[in-house]
Design an enzyme around this catalytic site. Structure first.
Site, short mmCIF file in Angstrom:
data_model
loop_
_atom_site.label_atom_id
_atom_site.label_comp_id
_atom_site.label_asym_id
_atom_site.label_seq_id
_atom_site.Cartn_x
_atom_site.Cartn_y
_atom_site.Cartn_z
N CYS A 39 0.89 -1.16 0.00
CA CYS A 39 0.00 0.00 0.00
C CYS A 39 0.92 1.20 0.00
O CYS A 39 1.51 1.53 1.03
CB CYS A 39 -0.90 0.00 1.23
SG CYS A 39 -1.82 1.54 1.41
N CYS A 73 -0.59 4.34 2.27
CA CYS A 73 -0.57 4.27 3.73
C CYS A 73 -0.09 2.88 4.12
O CYS A 73 1.07 2.57 3.92
CB CYS A 73 -1.93 4.63 4.34
SG CYS A 73 -3.32 3.83 3.54
N SER A 74 -0.98 2.03 4.65
CA SER A 74 -0.50 0.70 5.03
C SER A 74 -1.63 -0.33 4.99
O SER A 74 -1.72 -1.19 5.85
CB SER A 74 0.13 0.74 6.42
OG SER A 74 -0.78 1.33 7.32
N CYS A 75 -2.51 -0.25 3.99
CA CYS A 75 -3.61 -1.20 3.85
C CYS A 75 -3.06 -2.61 3.77
O CYS A 75 -2.07 -2.87 3.08
CB CYS A 75 -4.42 -0.90 2.59
SG CYS A 75 -5.15 0.73 2.60
#
Lengths: 208, 96
Positions: free
Chosen positions: A113, A116-118
Site C-alpha cells: 500500500c 498508507c498501510s492497507c
C-alpha cells in the site's frame, strides 16, 4: 469505514516508535478528557480487534487451495465467498473486498500500500513494521526485484513481477506456489509451510 | 454505471488536486488497462473532507494495470507490472 478498519492513513512512516507511542498517548488522553472514549471502551476495541485477527486464516486458505483445485478456482474468482466456505470470519470487513492473486511459473505477485498501510489484517493478522515503512512502500513498486533480493528471494529474470498497490477498498493476498515434494503432506502440514511473508509475496514456500 | 470495461485503455489524470486522493503520484499521467470493475464506491477524496457517506459522490472503482516501462520509463526492470485500484474520475479514455 468501520472502527476496525486496517486503513490507518499514516503518511509519515513508523520510524520512531517512541514518538508514535507518545503521540498515541496524547491522542487517547484528549479523547478521554473530551468524553469521546473511555479507557474501558478502548481496551475492549483492541481486544476485539486482536481476537478477530489472531486466527490469521491465510495459511489454512492457501493449503486448502493447494489440495482442492475447485476451491482454488472459486478463491481466485471470489475470495470473500471462498473465505465464507472455510468459516474464516470476515464480519469486521464491512465493504472490504478481498482478492487472491496466484503465483505461477511465470508470474510472481507482491502486495503493498504505497499511500498508507492497507493490509488484509483479518487474514494475516497485524502487519509487520517493514510493510508500513517508507522504504518498502516506495521501493517495491519501482525496484521489486532488488527488494525481494534483500528478503533473500532471487527471482528468475524471466518471471514477471506483478505489484498490487492497495489504494482502495480491496485487500490483496498472494497465493504462493506449492513447493515440490509435498505430495504426501496432510493439509494441516501444508498450512505450516505458508508464512506471512509468502502471503505478502516477499517470500516463497519451501518444503519441510 | 461503470463507463469502462475490462480491456479498455485509460490514462490517469496528470496532476492531483489539493487534499486527499487515492491516485498515487507515481501513477499520474500514465496509460494502463482496465483489469477489473468492482462496483460503485464513495469517492474517498470527499470522504476525507468529512462529508457524510450519503452525500459523497459515488463512482465506479477499477483495478488498472500499468506496464513497468510505462510507469518508470527507461529505469524499469521488466517484466514488471503495477496495478492500482482507481476511481472513475481519475481516469480518461485513451485512444488505442
Amino acid at each position: 469505514m468501520s472502527d476496525l478498519d486496517d486503513h490507518d492513513h499514516d503518511h509519515g512512516g513508523h520510524e520512531e516508535s517512541a514518538s508514535m507511542a507518545s503521540r498515541v498517548g496524547a491522542l487517547v488522553a484528549k479523547l478521554e478528557s473530551k468524553g469521546v472514549l473511555s479507557e474501558a471502551e478502548l481496551d475492549r476495541a483492541v481486544e476485539v480487534f486482536l481476537e478477530g485477527t489472531g486466527q490469521a486464516g491465510g495459511p489454512a486458505l492457501v493449503a486448502h487451495a493447494w489440495v482442492d483445485p475447485a476451491f482454488r478456482a472459486r478463491l481466485l474468482a471470489n475470495a470473500n465467498a471462498a473465505l465464507d466456505e472455510l468459516g474464516i470470519d470476515m464480519t469486521h470487513w464491512v465493504n472490504v473486498k478481498l482478492r487472491a492473486v496466484e503465483n505461477t511459473e511465470r508470474v510472481h505477485n507482491i502486495i503493498v500500500c504505497t499511500l498508507c498501510s492497507c493490509y488484509p489484517v483479518a487474514l494475516l493478522g497485524p502487519s509487520p513494521t517493514w510493510y508500513k515503512s517508507l522504504p518498502y512502500r516506495s521501493r517495491v513498486v519501482r525496484e521489486p526485484r532488488a527488494v525481494l533480493a534483500e528478503f533473500g528471494l532471487k527471482l528468475d529474470p524471466q518471471i514477471e513481477v506483478r505489484v498490487w498497490d492497495s489504494t482502495a477498498e480491496l485487500r490483496y493476498v498472494v497465493i504462493p506456489r506449492r513447493p515440490e515434494g509435498t505430495d504426501g503432506l496432510a493439509e494441516a502440514d501444508l498450512a505450516a509451510l505458508v508464512t506471512r511473508d509468502a502471503l505478502i509475496g516477499t517470500a516463497v514456500c519451501a518444503a519441510p | 454505471m461503470a463507463r469502462f470495461a475490462p480491456g479498455d485503455r485509460v490514462r490517469t489524470r496528470a496532476a492531483n488536486p489539493q487534499g486527499h486522493t487515492r491516485l498515487p503520484r507515481y501513477l499520474c499521467n500514465r496509460t494502463g488497462t482496465i483489469e477489473a470493475v468492482h462496483g460503485i464506491y464513495p469517492l474517498p477524496d470527499e470522504r476525507a473532507l468529512g462529508m457524510a457517506l450519503e452525500s459523497c459522490t459515488k463512482e465506479a472503482l477499477y483495478t488498472v494495470i500499468f506496464e513497468g516501462g510505462e510507469v518508470w520509463r527507461e529505469r524499469a526492470i521488466e517484466p514488471l507490472s503495477v496495478s492500482a485500484d482507481l476511481w472513475e474520475s481519475y481516469l480518461a479514455a485513451e485512444r488505442a
